[in-house]
Design an enzyme around this catalytic site. Sequence first.
Site, mmCIF file in Angstrom:
data_model
loop_
_atom_site.group_PDB
_atom_site.id
_atom_site.type_symbol
_atom_site.label_atom_id
_atom_site.label_comp_id
_atom_site.label_asym_id
_atom_site.label_seq_id
_atom_site.Cartn_x
_atom_site.Cartn_y
_atom_site.Cartn_z
ATOM 1 N N GLY A 42 0.845 -1.199 0.000
ATOM 2 C CA GLY A 42 0.000 0.000 0.000
ATOM 3 C C GLY A 42 0.871 1.236 0.000
ATOM 4 O O GLY A 42 2.066 1.171 0.302
ATOM 5 N N GLN A 81 3.025 9.924 1.423
ATOM 6 C CA GLN A 81 4.305 9.228 1.638
ATOM 7 C C GLN A 81 5.321 9.564 0.540
ATOM 8 O O GLN A 81 6.515 9.330 0.714
ATOM 9 C CB GLN A 81 4.096 7.714 1.729
ATOM 10 C CG GLN A 81 3.332 7.299 2.990
ATOM 11 C CD GLN A 81 3.159 5.807 3.078
ATOM 12 O OE1 GLN A 81 2.244 5.255 2.481
ATOM 13 N NE2 GLN A 81 4.054 5.137 3.781
ATOM 14 N N CYS A 137 5.376 -0.182 7.811
ATOM 15 C CA CYS A 137 5.120 1.077 7.115
ATOM 16 C C CYS A 137 6.368 1.446 6.328
ATOM 17 O O CYS A 137 7.478 1.425 6.881
ATOM 18 C CB CYS A 137 4.783 2.175 8.124
ATOM 19 S SG CYS A 137 4.405 3.755 7.342
ATOM 20 N N LEU A 138 6.179 1.785 5.071
ATOM 21 C CA LEU A 138 7.334 2.140 4.241
ATOM 22 C C LEU A 138 7.997 3.419 4.734
ATOM 23 O O LEU A 138 9.159 3.675 4.412
ATOM 24 C CB LEU A 138 6.891 2.289 2.777
ATOM 25 C CG LEU A 138 6.344 1.002 2.145
ATOM 26 C CD1 LEU A 138 5.828 1.274 0.734
ATOM 27 C CD2 LEU A 138 7.400 -0.102 2.112
ATOM 28 N N HIS A 175 -4.937 1.639 7.513
ATOM 29 C CA HIS A 175 -3.568 2.173 7.659
ATOM 30 C C HIS A 175 -3.356 3.325 6.659
ATOM 31 O O HIS A 175 -2.810 4.374 7.012
ATOM 32 C CB HIS A 175 -2.587 1.022 7.407
ATOM 33 C CG HIS A 175 -1.136 1.377 7.423
ATOM 34 N ND1 HIS A 175 -0.246 0.857 8.345
ATOM 35 C CD2 HIS A 175 -0.385 2.176 6.606
ATOM 36 C CE1 HIS A 175 0.964 1.334 8.109
ATOM 37 N NE2 HIS A 175 0.913 2.137 7.044
ATOM 38 N N GLU A 176 -3.813 3.133 5.412
ATOM 39 C CA GLU A 176 -3.583 4.156 4.373
ATOM 40 C C GLU A 176 -4.460 5.393 4.599
ATOM 41 O O GLU A 176 -3.996 6.522 4.405
ATOM 42 C CB GLU A 176 -3.819 3.569 2.977
ATOM 43 C CG GLU A 176 -2.955 2.369 2.614
ATOM 44 C CD GLU A 176 -1.471 2.576 2.812
ATOM 45 O OE1 GLU A 176 -1.016 3.730 2.778
ATOM 46 O OE2 GLU A 176 -0.762 1.574 3.025
ATOM 47 N N HIS A 188 -2.889 7.545 7.033
ATOM 48 C CA HIS A 188 -1.840 8.404 6.446
ATOM 49 C C HIS A 188 -2.445 9.702 5.905
ATOM 50 O O HIS A 188 -1.846 10.779 6.038
ATOM 51 C CB HIS A 188 -1.130 7.694 5.294
ATOM 52 C CG HIS A 188 0.032 6.837 5.702
ATOM 53 N ND1 HIS A 188 1.119 7.320 6.385
ATOM 54 C CD2 HIS A 188 0.290 5.515 5.480
ATOM 55 C CE1 HIS A 188 2.001 6.341 6.581
ATOM 56 N NE2 HIS A 188 1.515 5.232 6.044
#
Length: 190
Positions: free
Chosen positions: A46, A51, A94-95, A136-137, A140
Amino acid sequence: MALRDILILPDPRLRLVSDPVKAIDAETRKLIADMFETMYAAPGIGLAAIQVGVPKRVVTLDLAKKDEPLQPQVFINPEITWSSDEKGVYEEGCLSIPEYYEEVARPARVKVKFLDIDGRPHEAEADGLFATCIQHEIDHLNGVLFIDHISKLKRDMVTKKFAKAAKLTGTTKSVAPHPPVSDKTRTHTV
Ligand code: K1U
Ligand code: ZN
């Protein structure tokens, strides 16, 4: 398509609330193409536009398993319209917080409304990894990170670790950067 840099904790842009997409124009379609390229290269399942430093409400996902064909999905202006009382626990990553994984409890099932790349409205019901990942996204997009859902002790530990790493590599960003200090104004040499 182009690879974009992924913002890393403690970049303050990760705390911004992203703006709704008003028009799905060429710039938005390029952003989406770049987000898929960046997400697959990371690799991740994702990615939220913030990000890669773009404060727009755009999310890409691909939850296909290793040997399955790609299943790219894009969610524009996603909104959770219903959440189950039942919780599910999943080990999240998480990236923007590389190599840190922790269990997070979230609603096990959610309904999400969103626009597709052609601006058509949809509503999807999500469970399992899909429910975890879309929550999660969407977090963000609201400046929320998965570490905000874990204990303060663990959050403080990981926050300090990444702040120290950013200081060492000189990647710490401040909201209003200091103007460069010229040799004339510098009072001593380090
Ligand atoms: O938003 C992100 O930072 C992406 C994140 C999404 C996510 C993963 C797990 C739980 C919730 C949300 C990632 O993709 S982390 C990398 C990852 O989980 C993964 C990477 C390659 C293969 C399988 C998983
Ligand atoms: Zn993330």
